[in-house]
Scaffold this motif. Structure first.
Motif, PDB file in Angstrom:
ATOM      1  N   ARG A 160       0.847  -1.176   0.000  1.00 23.25           N
ATOM      2  CA  ARG A 160       0.000   0.000   0.000  1.00 23.25           C
ATOM      3  C   ARG A 160       0.887   1.233   0.000  1.00 23.25           C
ATOM      4  N   HIS A 161       0.361   2.325  -0.521  1.00 22.01           N
ATOM      5  CA  HIS A 161       1.101   3.581  -0.421  1.00 22.01           C
ATOM      6  C   HIS A 161       0.128   4.732  -0.352  1.00 22.01           C
ATOM      7  N   VAL A 162       0.620   5.819   0.229  1.00 26.25           N
ATOM      8  CA  VAL A 162      -0.159   7.038   0.283  1.00 26.25           C
ATOM      9  C   VAL A 162       0.185   7.844  -0.954  1.00 26.25           C
ATOM     10  N   ASP A 172      21.397  -4.819  15.684  1.00 26.90           N
ATOM     11  CA  ASP A 172      22.182  -5.666  16.576  1.00 26.90           C
ATOM     12  C   ASP A 172      22.670  -6.863  15.778  1.00 26.90           C
ATOM     13  N   ASP A 173      23.922  -6.771  15.292  1.00 29.15           N
ATOM     14  CA  ASP A 173      24.448  -7.761  14.350  1.00 29.15           C
ATOM     15  C   ASP A 173      23.497  -7.848  13.149  1.00 29.15           C
ATOM     16  N   ASP A 174      22.846  -8.996  12.946  1.00 31.61           N
ATOM     17  CA  ASP A 174      21.940  -9.102  11.802  1.00 31.61           C
ATOM     18  C   ASP A 174      20.478  -8.912  12.195  1.00 31.61           C
ATOM     19  N   GLN A 175      20.230  -8.441  13.422  1.00 26.96           N
ATOM     20  CA  GLN A 175      18.871  -8.228  13.908  1.00 26.96           C
ATOM     21  C   GLN A 175      18.528  -6.740  13.914  1.00 26.96           C
ATOM     22  N   VAL A 176      17.333  -6.432  13.467  1.00 29.94           N
ATOM     23  CA  VAL A 176      16.824  -5.066  13.526  1.00 29.94           C
ATOM     24  C   VAL A 176      15.767  -5.015  14.603  1.00 29.94           C
ATOM     25  N   ARG A 177      16.007  -4.220  15.629  1.00 33.54           N
ATOM     26  CA  ARG A 177      15.122  -4.181  16.792  1.00 33.54           C
ATOM     27  C   ARG A 177      14.576  -2.765  16.976  1.00 33.54           C
ATOM     28  N   PHE A 178      13.251  -2.625  16.904  1.00 34.30           N
ATOM     29  CA  PHE A 178      12.616  -1.335  17.109  1.00 34.30           C
ATOM     30  C   PHE A 178      12.115  -1.229  18.535  1.00 34.30           C
ATOM     31  N   ALA A 179      12.344  -0.066  19.148  1.00 30.50           N
ATOM     32  CA  ALA A 179      11.917   0.175  20.522  1.00 30.50           C
ATOM     33  C   ALA A 179      10.534   0.800  20.583  1.00 30.50           C
ATOM     34  N   GLN A 180      10.071   1.320  19.448  1.00 30.37           N
ATOM     35  CA  GLN A 180       8.795   2.035  19.428  1.00 30.37           C
ATOM     36  C   GLN A 180       7.915   1.496  18.326  1.00 30.37           C
ATOM     37  N   ALA A 181       6.612   1.502  18.568  1.00 26.74           N
ATOM     38  CA  ALA A 181       5.667   1.126  17.524  1.00 26.74           C
ATOM     39  C   ALA A 181       5.593   2.244  16.492  1.00 26.74           C
ATOM     40  N   PRO A 182       5.317   1.921  15.234  1.00 31.43           N
ATOM     41  CA  PRO A 182       5.199   2.987  14.227  1.00 31.43           C
ATOM     42  C   PRO A 182       4.005   3.885  14.505  1.00 31.43           C
ATOM     43  N   ASP A 183       4.166   5.175  14.207  1.00 37.18           N
ATOM     44  CA  ASP A 183       3.077   6.133  14.365  1.00 37.18           C
ATOM     45  C   ASP A 183       2.096   6.011  13.208  1.00 37.18           C
ATOM     46  N   THR A 184       0.855   6.366  13.474  1.00 41.30           N
ATOM     47  CA  THR A 184      -0.129   6.488  12.415  1.00 41.30           C
ATOM     48  C   THR A 184      -0.209   7.949  12.011  1.00 41.30           C
ATOM     49  N   ARG A 185       0.095   8.230  10.760  1.00 38.45           N
ATOM     50  CA  ARG A 185       0.116   9.616  10.297  1.00 38.45           C
ATOM     51  C   ARG A 185      -1.302  10.047   9.933  1.00 38.45           C
ATOM     52  N   THR A 186      -1.714  11.172  10.490  1.00 42.89           N
ATOM     53  CA  THR A 186      -3.031  11.742  10.236  1.00 42.89           C
ATOM     54  C   THR A 186      -2.865  13.240  10.002  1.00 42.89           C
ATOM     55  N   PRO A 187      -3.930  13.929   9.558  1.00 42.60           N
ATOM     56  CA  PRO A 187      -3.825  15.388   9.417  1.00 42.60           C
ATOM     57  C   PRO A 187      -3.488  16.103  10.718  1.00 42.60           C
ATOM     58  N   ASP A 188      -3.738  15.447  11.862  1.00 37.41           N
ATOM     59  CA  ASP A 188      -3.465  16.057  13.163  1.00 37.41           C
ATOM     60  C   ASP A 188      -2.205  15.520  13.825  1.00 37.41           C
ATOM     61  N   HIS A 189      -1.518  14.590  13.164  1.00 34.50           N
ATOM     62  CA  HIS A 189      -0.293  14.036  13.743  1.00 34.50           C
ATOM     63  C   HIS A 189       0.677  13.690  12.626  1.00 34.50           C
ATOM     64  N   ASP A 190       1.788  14.409  12.557  1.00 32.47           N
ATOM     65  CA  ASP A 190       2.838  14.163  11.579  1.00 32.47           C
ATOM     66  C   ASP A 190       2.270  14.108  10.156  1.00 32.47           C
ATOM     67  N   PRO A 191       1.530  15.132   9.721  1.00 33.56           N
ATOM     68  CA  PRO A 191       0.899  15.085   8.400  1.00 33.56           C
ATOM     69  C   PRO A 191       1.898  15.208   7.253  1.00 33.56           C
ATOM     70  N   LEU A 192       1.448  14.808   6.077  1.00 30.10           N
ATOM     71  CA  LEU A 192       2.235  14.924   4.854  1.00 30.10           C
ATOM     72  C   LEU A 192       1.951  16.251   4.164  1.00 30.10           C
ATOM     73  N   TYR A 193       2.912  16.681   3.354  1.00 31.35           N
ATOM     74  CA  TYR A 193       2.752  17.909   2.580  1.00 31.35           C
ATOM     75  C   TYR A 193       3.094  17.639   1.123  1.00 31.35           C
ATOM     76  N   ASP A 194       2.292  18.206   0.223  1.00 28.86           N
ATOM     77  CA  ASP A 194       2.588  18.122  -1.203  1.00 28.86           C
ATOM     78  C   ASP A 194       3.645  19.155  -1.573  1.00 28.86           C
ATOM     79  N   LEU A 195       4.552  18.765  -2.456  1.00 25.94           N
ATOM     80  CA  LEU A 195       5.540  19.714  -2.967  1.00 25.94           C
ATOM     81  C   LEU A 195       4.899  20.570  -4.055  1.00 25.94           C
ATOM     82  N   PRO A 196       5.093  21.878  -4.002  1.00 24.02           N
ATOM     83  CA  PRO A 196       4.556  22.731  -5.065  1.00 24.02           C
ATOM     84  C   PRO A 196       5.374  22.586  -6.345  1.00 24.02           C
ATOM     85  N   GLY A 197       4.813  23.024  -7.448  1.00 22.77           N
ATOM     86  CA  GLY A 197       5.529  22.968  -8.711  1.00 22.77           C
ATOM     87  C   GLY A 197       6.570  24.064  -8.874  1.00 22.77           C
TER      88      GLY A 197
END
Length: 386
Positions: free
Chosen positions: A13-15, A242-267
């Motif tokens: 999936r992609h935004v 950690d060697d060949d292991q990737v360990r995340f300490a935090q769950a991924p955030d859900t991006r919304t208009p009210d939290h870490d929103p995306l922005y379109d690049l202008p032309g």
């Protein structure tokens, strides 16, 4: 698996925000090669998603090289002097044979510059390329090699304009490739492991340095030469390699208009936003000069919690009266710039940057201004959403 994808254990999936614009930028910027770089240099084992011995398709790792210390070679100035951006991305990949065991490799040279010369044209080229790679399912992960001086700015810019699900990881080195104990190869391998990890999906743009994983929202360079220079000061490290292991300490955030929103690049080019660095005895001149040069926004790198001498604040009041956006950030590396504490932001029409550093606040202000006129309240809500 969807047609054209690779077997990576990730959802495809992609935004789609900004994708059409990104593709048009890709075509328009294909001929722009800062520093004389070749836009499509491939590693010897490039070949797309080649079938594995089991009949499936191997993951492809897309490496986008931009230069930096990781590609540095001696310059003759001194025993430790070097010229950043001397080696190609293909050279870097060839120096880490273990990468070929992780995935099929494709290397593209976006630029070959020291990161103090990083600029909007290269950012747009990178943004267009990662959007394109994501929507066409070209790779399981994307690694960008980059100089460390402006790495946090590039990471934040790409994070705010990329909403895809193909993980994007930026890495570099504090020591040139010619150093006896160069850190670039280990950082590149750790970044590749992170970009290919299924749990990296949905985390936006990441920075991997010295076996630590950082969110682009939090990371800052904090030391001139130390290997552990990158720290996530206000949010904490996102994980570790950690060697060949990737360990995340935090769950991924859900991006919304009210939290870490995306922005379109202008032309068009992003609007000019200048940073005013506050020091004892500073007068109104830097503010007045910035406005005279056409700045549409000013970010105050203020003392303490974003404060400034009276003369500077009065000059900022005059800038606001002319329609210039004023954002207060802070000089200290850690902490938040809070609203209406020592400075009456509500009365002056200023915006408080909150958790954002001056360079992050500048980039966000550029993206906000580019989307059209907004009231101070709306801009403040955008900063609060970070």
């Amino acid at each position: 698996m969807q047609p054209g994808g690779t077997e990576c254990g990730k959802s495809w999936r992609h935004v789609g925000r900004g994708v059409g614009l990104a593709l048009s930028l890709a075509a328009g910027l294909a001929a722009i090669q800062p520093g004389g770089a070749n836009a499509a240099t491939s590693a010897p084992n490039t070949g797309g998603n080649q079938p594995s011995s089991s009949g499936g398709k191997r993951c492809t790792l897309l490496v986008l090289a931009t230069g930096g210390t990781i590609a540095g070679q001696p310059n003759g100035f001194s025993a430790v002097g070097y010229k950043a951006g001397s080696l190609s991305g293909a050279d870097l990949v060839a120096s880490v044979p273990a990468l070929g065991h992780l995935a099929q490799l494709r290397v593209e040279q976006i630029a070959n510059i020291p990161s103090q010369d990083m600029n909007e044209a290269v950012w747009r080229h990178l943004a267009a390329r990662i959007h394109q790679a994501d929507i066409h399912h070209e790779a399981c992960g994307i690694v960008i090699t980059h100089g460390t001086d402006t790495m946090e700015e590039s990471a934040y810019f790409l994070h705010k304009t990329y909403g895809g699900h193909t993980p994007v990881v930026i890495t570099g080195a504090m020591r040139p490739a010619s150093a006896t104990s160069a850190d670039g190869p280990a950082n590149l391998l750790a970044a590749a492991r992170t970009a290919l990890a299924p749990q990296a999906d949905g985390r936006g743009v990441l920075v991997v340095m010295n076996d630590q994983i950082h969110s682009a929202r939090n990371v800052s360079k904090t030391h001139t030469t130390a290997l552990q220079t990158f720290r996530s000061l206000n949010g904490g490290v996102a994980g570790w390699v950690d060697d060949d292991q990737v360990r995340f300490a935090q769950a991924p955030d859900t991006r919304t208009p009210d939290h870490d929103p995306l922005y379109d690049l202008p032309g068009h080019d992003l609007p000019r936003v200048d940073i005013i660095y506050v020091h004892a005895g500073l007068d109104a001149q830097p503010v007045e000069d910035a406005v005279a040069r056409g700045a549409q926004g000013l970010v105050l790198a203020g003392v303490g919690d974003g404060n400034a001498p009276k003369a500077v604040l009065e000059a900022l009041d005059k800038a606001r009266a002319k329609g210039v956006l004023v954002v207060r950030s802070r000089r200290p590396a850690e902490g938040f710039t809070n609203r209406d504490v020592e400075v009456n932001d509500s009365a002056r029409g200023f915006v408080a940057a909150g958790r954002l550093s001056p360079v992050q606040a500048r980039l966000l202000a550029q993206l906000i201004i580019a989307t059209g006129p907004k009231g101070v309240g709306e801009v403040q809500r955008a900063f609060d959403a970070e």
